[in-house]
Write a protein that holds these residues in place. Structure first.
Motif, PDB file in Angstrom:
ATOM      1  N   TYR A 121      -1.931   7.156   1.069  1.00  0.00           N
ATOM      2  CA  TYR A 121      -1.671   8.070   2.167  1.00  0.00           C
ATOM      3  C   TYR A 121      -2.974   8.724   2.609  1.00  0.00           C
ATOM      4  O   TYR A 121      -3.982   8.633   1.926  1.00  0.00           O
ATOM      5  N   ILE A 177      -8.082  -0.289   5.262  1.00  0.00           N
ATOM      6  CA  ILE A 177      -7.142  -1.397   5.042  1.00  0.00           C
ATOM      7  C   ILE A 177      -7.307  -2.441   6.141  1.00  0.00           C
ATOM      8  O   ILE A 177      -7.404  -3.639   5.867  1.00  0.00           O
ATOM      9  N   ALA A 178      -7.325  -2.012   7.395  1.00  0.00           N
ATOM     10  CA  ALA A 178      -7.457  -2.944   8.519  1.00  0.00           C
ATOM     11  C   ALA A 178      -8.772  -3.723   8.435  1.00  0.00           C
ATOM     12  O   ALA A 178      -8.797  -4.933   8.690  1.00  0.00           O
ATOM     13  N   ARG A 217       2.739  -2.403   4.483  1.00  0.00           N
ATOM     14  CA  ARG A 217       2.887  -0.965   4.687  1.00  0.00           C
ATOM     15  C   ARG A 217       3.917  -0.742   5.793  1.00  0.00           C
ATOM     16  O   ARG A 217       4.283  -1.676   6.485  1.00  0.00           O
ATOM     17  N   SER A 253       0.835  -1.189   0.000  1.00  0.00           N
ATOM     18  CA  SER A 253       0.000   0.000   0.000  1.00  0.00           C
ATOM     19  C   SER A 253       0.873   1.243   0.000  1.00  0.00           C
ATOM     20  O   SER A 253       1.702   1.437   0.885  1.00  0.00           O
ATOM     21  N   ASP A 309       4.899   1.379   9.116  1.00  0.00           N
ATOM     22  CA  ASP A 309       4.535   2.307  10.189  1.00  0.00           C
ATOM     23  C   ASP A 309       5.616   3.373  10.310  1.00  0.00           C
ATOM     24  O   ASP A 309       6.799   3.090  10.165  1.00  0.00           O
ATOM     25  N   GLU A 334      -5.898   3.792   6.686  1.00  0.00           N
ATOM     26  CA  GLU A 334      -5.574   2.718   7.628  1.00  0.00           C
ATOM     27  C   GLU A 334      -6.807   1.949   8.100  1.00  0.00           C
ATOM     28  O   GLU A 334      -6.779   0.726   8.173  1.00  0.00           O
ATOM     29  N   GLU A 366      -8.454  -6.314   5.600  1.00  0.00           N
ATOM     30  CA  GLU A 366      -7.555  -7.396   6.013  1.00  0.00           C
ATOM     31  C   GLU A 366      -8.259  -8.354   6.973  1.00  0.00           C
ATOM     32  O   GLU A 366      -8.167  -9.573   6.819  1.00  0.00           O
TER      33      GLU A 366
END
Length: 185
Positions: free
Chosen positions: A24, A31-32, A44, A21, A46, A28, A35
């Motif tokens: 920006y 995506i979470a 990605r 990924s 951190d 998040e 997933e």
């Protein structure tokens, strides 16, 4: 918004594909959720600011085999760096200058929906094109024909496929001048 992440599930679930990924600004949570719900993983980093730390973003992008993007800065940066890019583009995209390509990015392939189709309708085409590619680690067939097969793919407009053959030739033979030249193109 061009697409949502769940539109990309057919790509995210392809065997052997590692998805990175470069999104920006606030992706998040989406995506979470994807997933967790679908058992996929997007790589990605951190602590890396993909929006404002352009040096790091470019370094990450330059190491990828292929960037698949809608019309965003990520795709533009990849194209400028010579990384193969597949861009999902609307039918009225003026940046193609009336053509089917973006002339200033030789390694960019453009996917356009027919009629007024949504960007998400292009994902199956992208998945089909991706599954048709041979891995850079070792295209099948006789290695002596890899250079010619790369040239055939380049002539057919498949820059990413051509690059996989050129890289395989270089990995096998070292600094092979024709493969290096064609990869540079």
């Amino acid at each position: 918004s061009y697409t949502v992440l769940t539109d990309w599930l057919p790509l995210l679930q392809l065997p052997g594909v590692q998805v990175v990924s470069l999104q920006y600004d606030g992706a998040e949570a989406e995506i979470a959720a994807v997933e967790a719900a679908h058992g996929v993983q997007l790589h990605r980093w951190d602590g890396v600011d993909l929006r404002d730390d352009l040096e790091t973003t470019l370094a990450l992008t330059a190491e990828l085999d292929l960037v698949i993007s809608v019309a965003t800065a990520v795709g533009e940066m990849a194209g400028a760096a010579g990384v193969p890019v597949w861009r999902l583009s609307g039918p009225l995209d003026w940046t193609r200058l009336g053509t089917s390509v973006r002339p200033w990015f030789a390694a960019m392939r453009v996917f356009t929906p027919s009629g007024n189709g949504a960007m998400a309708s292009l994902v199956p085409q992208v998945v089909a094109a991706l599954t048709a590619l041979k891995p850079a680690e070792g295209p099948d067939g006789d290695p002596s024909g890899w250079l010619e097969r790369g040239i055939e793919r380049q002539k057919a407009g498949d820059a990413a496929g051509a690059m996989s053959f050129y890289r395989a030739v270089i990995a096998r033979e070292g600094e092979q001048p024709v493969a290096l030249h064609l990869l540079g193109l």
